[in-house]
Design a protein around this motif. Structure first.
Motif, PDB file in Angstrom:
ATOM      1  N   LEU A   1       2.714 -11.152  -5.665  1.00  0.00           N
ATOM      2  CA  LEU A   1       2.755 -10.464  -4.369  1.00  0.00           C
ATOM      3  C   LEU A   1       2.907  -8.960  -4.583  1.00  0.00           C
ATOM      4  O   LEU A   1       3.681  -8.514  -5.439  1.00  0.00           O
ATOM      5  N   LEU A   2       2.192  -8.173  -3.796  1.00  0.00           N
ATOM      6  CA  LEU A   2       2.260  -6.722  -3.948  1.00  0.00           C
ATOM      7  C   LEU A   2       3.685  -6.203  -3.783  1.00  0.00           C
ATOM      8  O   LEU A   2       4.077  -5.225  -4.420  1.00  0.00           O
ATOM      9  N   LYS A   3       4.470  -6.853  -2.938  1.00  0.00           N
ATOM     10  CA  LYS A   3       5.845  -6.395  -2.713  1.00  0.00           C
ATOM     11  C   LYS A   3       6.718  -6.553  -3.945  1.00  0.00           C
ATOM     12  O   LYS A   3       7.762  -5.900  -4.064  1.00  0.00           O
ATOM     13  N   ASP A   4       6.305  -7.415  -4.865  1.00  0.00           N
ATOM     14  CA  ASP A   4       7.100  -7.665  -6.064  1.00  0.00           C
ATOM     15  C   ASP A   4       6.640  -6.854  -7.270  1.00  0.00           C
ATOM     16  O   ASP A   4       7.207  -6.987  -8.358  1.00  0.00           O
ATOM     17  N   LEU A   5       5.640  -6.005  -7.079  1.00  0.00           N
ATOM     18  CA  LEU A   5       5.159  -5.174  -8.174  1.00  0.00           C
ATOM     19  C   LEU A   5       6.004  -3.906  -8.299  1.00  0.00           C
ATOM     20  O   LEU A   5       6.523  -3.383  -7.309  1.00  0.00           O
ATOM     21  N   SER A   6       6.101  -3.405  -9.515  1.00  0.00           N
ATOM     22  CA  SER A   6       6.745  -2.111  -9.723  1.00  0.00           C
ATOM     23  C   SER A   6       5.874  -1.018  -9.114  1.00  0.00           C
ATOM     24  O   SER A   6       4.706  -1.242  -8.763  1.00  0.00           O
ATOM     25  N   THR A   7       6.426   0.183  -8.998  1.00  0.00           N
ATOM     26  CA  THR A   7       5.664   1.302  -8.437  1.00  0.00           C
ATOM     27  C   THR A   7       4.379   1.543  -9.210  1.00  0.00           C
ATOM     28  O   THR A   7       3.303   1.740  -8.626  1.00  0.00           O
ATOM     29  N   GLY A   8       4.471   1.508 -10.532  1.00  0.00           N
ATOM     30  CA  GLY A   8       3.297   1.740 -11.358  1.00  0.00           C
ATOM     31  C   GLY A   8       2.247   0.656 -11.206  1.00  0.00           C
ATOM     32  O   GLY A   8       1.049   0.942 -11.092  1.00  0.00           O
ATOM     33  N   ASN A   9       2.663  -0.605 -11.199  1.00  0.00           N
ATOM     34  CA  ASN A   9       1.706  -1.697 -11.068  1.00  0.00           C
ATOM     35  C   ASN A   9       1.106  -1.767  -9.666  1.00  0.00           C
ATOM     36  O   ASN A   9      -0.053  -2.161  -9.499  1.00  0.00           O
ATOM     37  N   LEU A  10       1.868  -1.380  -8.654  1.00  0.00           N
ATOM     38  CA  LEU A  10       1.310  -1.317  -7.306  1.00  0.00           C
ATOM     39  C   LEU A  10       0.228  -0.242  -7.239  1.00  0.00           C
ATOM     40  O   LEU A  10      -0.829  -0.452  -6.630  1.00  0.00           O
ATOM     41  N   LYS A  11       0.462   0.900  -7.874  1.00  0.00           N
ATOM     42  CA  LYS A  11      -0.554   1.947  -7.926  1.00  0.00           C
ATOM     43  C   LYS A  11      -1.801   1.424  -8.615  1.00  0.00           C
ATOM     44  O   LYS A  11      -2.935   1.666  -8.161  1.00  0.00           O
ATOM     45  N   LYS A  12      -1.626   0.673  -9.704  1.00  0.00           N
ATOM     46  CA  LYS A  12      -2.779   0.107 -10.420  1.00  0.00           C
ATOM     47  C   LYS A  12      -3.571  -0.833  -9.520  1.00  0.00           C
ATOM     48  O   LYS A  12      -4.807  -0.828  -9.549  1.00  0.00           O
ATOM     49  N   ALA A  13      -2.890  -1.642  -8.729  1.00  0.00           N
ATOM     50  CA  ALA A  13      -3.574  -2.598  -7.847  1.00  0.00           C
ATOM     51  C   ALA A  13      -4.511  -1.866  -6.896  1.00  0.00           C
ATOM     52  O   ALA A  13      -5.683  -2.254  -6.729  1.00  0.00           O
ATOM     53  N   TYR A  14      -4.019  -0.807  -6.266  1.00  0.00           N
ATOM     54  CA  TYR A  14      -4.849  -0.064  -5.321  1.00  0.00           C
ATOM     55  C   TYR A  14      -5.953   0.725  -6.033  1.00  0.00           C
ATOM     56  O   TYR A  14      -7.063   0.868  -5.506  1.00  0.00           O
ATOM     57  N   LEU A  15      -5.672   1.230  -7.230  1.00  0.00           N
ATOM     58  CA  LEU A  15      -6.697   1.948  -7.985  1.00  0.00           C
ATOM     59  C   LEU A  15      -7.818   1.008  -8.417  1.00  0.00           C
ATOM     60  O   LEU A  15      -8.999   1.370  -8.368  1.00  0.00           O
ATOM     61  N   ILE A  16      -7.466  -0.184  -8.861  1.00  0.00           N
ATOM     62  CA  ILE A  16      -8.486  -1.152  -9.264  1.00  0.00           C
ATOM     63  C   ILE A  16      -9.404  -1.459  -8.086  1.00  0.00           C
ATOM     64  O   ILE A  16     -10.636  -1.466  -8.220  1.00  0.00           O
ATOM     65  N   ALA A  17      -8.817  -1.714  -6.934  1.00  0.00           N
ATOM     66  CA  ALA A  17      -9.628  -1.987  -5.740  1.00  0.00           C
ATOM     67  C   ALA A  17     -10.514  -0.791  -5.398  1.00  0.00           C
ATOM     68  O   ALA A  17     -11.700  -0.950  -5.087  1.00  0.00           O
ATOM     69  N   ALA A  18      -9.969   0.399  -5.486  1.00  0.00           N
ATOM     70  CA  ALA A  18     -10.718   1.608  -5.150  1.00  0.00           C
ATOM     71  C   ALA A  18     -11.948   1.770  -6.031  1.00  0.00           C
ATOM     72  O   ALA A  18     -13.064   2.003  -5.540  1.00  0.00           O
ATOM     73  N   PHE A  19     -11.759   1.656  -7.332  1.00  0.00           N
ATOM     74  CA  PHE A  19     -12.872   1.877  -8.251  1.00  0.00           C
ATOM     75  C   PHE A  19     -13.833   0.695  -8.277  1.00  0.00           C
ATOM     76  O   PHE A  19     -14.987   0.845  -8.682  1.00  0.00           O
TER      77      PHE A  19
END
Length: 248
Positions: free
Chosen positions: A132-150
């Motif tokens: 779940l996105l709520k359980d990700l660290s700040t860095g891993n949450l940023k990665k999730a959105y960056l992966i989707a973006a690219f």
């Protein structure tokens, strides 16, 4: 700048409190298929600008806004389907896993579910795709959105302080993605980190006192040149702010 204009904004002013503009007479033109860095001291208005383009702010005035040759509004659905934004901090979609969020984003942008295996590997995100996105660290949450973006390859990709929270390996991978994004569209990113600006940008815009004060391109994009402008502004304003991360 690329020959064809993708986005043109004339005399944008934005405020949170009447009479105290954060951006004032801010004008910007982005070409198709270029990478543009927006740099400024903390409080210069970088995030405010990105929030305005996202349609999140209503207190603004604008002489004209042109997207791909046509007048538009930040909230127009046709514009929103062609731009994707990664904010410096974002806790939306907390109860989605990354895979669920990616499926939702792809459907929202009316594209097929993309293959993100290379991006997941490059960001070392393999262990987190079903968390779940709520359980990700700040860095891993940023990665999730960056992966989707690219993965979505929007015509206009906006990143607000994209390096913040990332580990060294992920930062290096991000720089590669940013520098090569013009094969898909235009990337505009805000940063106060000189390294990210100098390693990835075709053009650099300096944001000072609510407007673009300087533009650097080609061999003028050098840490020393940009630092000199920002240091002079710092002394004029009487503030203390360190511009980080220069290895150039």
């Amino acid at each position: 700048m690329a020959d064809k204009s993708l986005l043109s904004l004339k005399n944008l002013s934005v405020w949170y409190t009447t009479g105290h503009p954060v951006l004032s007479d801010f004008s910007l033109e982005l070409g198709a298929n270029e990478v543009v860095g927006l740099i400024g001291l903390n409080g210069a208005g970088k995030t405010t600008f990105i929030k305005t383009v996202a349609g999140l702010l209503q207190s603004y005035r604008l002489d004209s806004a042109v997207w791909n040759g046509h007048l538009f509004s930040f909230r127009d659905s046709s514009f929103k389907r062609n731009r994707y934004i990664v904010f410096a901090e974002d806790r939306s979609f907390s109860y989605f896993t990354f895979r669920e969020y990616l499926a939702y984003a792809a459907a929202s942008y009316n594209v097929s579910l993309p293959d993100v295996s290379r991006l997941v590997k490059g960001f070392h995100f393999e262990a987190y795709t079903d968390v779940l996105l709520k359980d990700l660290s700040t860095g891993n949450l940023k990665k999730a959105y960056l992966i989707a973006a690219f993965a979505l390859h929007p015509k206009l990709l906006l990143l607000d302080e994209p390096v913040n929270g990332l580990d060294f390996q992920s930062t290096e991978f991000l720089y590669q993605l940013m520098a090569s994004y013009k094969q898909y569209g235009t990337l505009l990113f805000s940063s106060h980190i000189l390294e990210s600006i100098c390693l990835t940008s075709d053009r650099v815009l300096v944001l000072e006192q609510g407007r673009i004060s300087r533009t650097f391109d080609g061999d003028k994009i050098a840490a020393g040149n940009i630092r000199e402008v920002l240091t002079n502004d710092e002394h004029l304003e009487g503030t203390h702010q360190t511009i980080l991360g220069s290895k150039i």
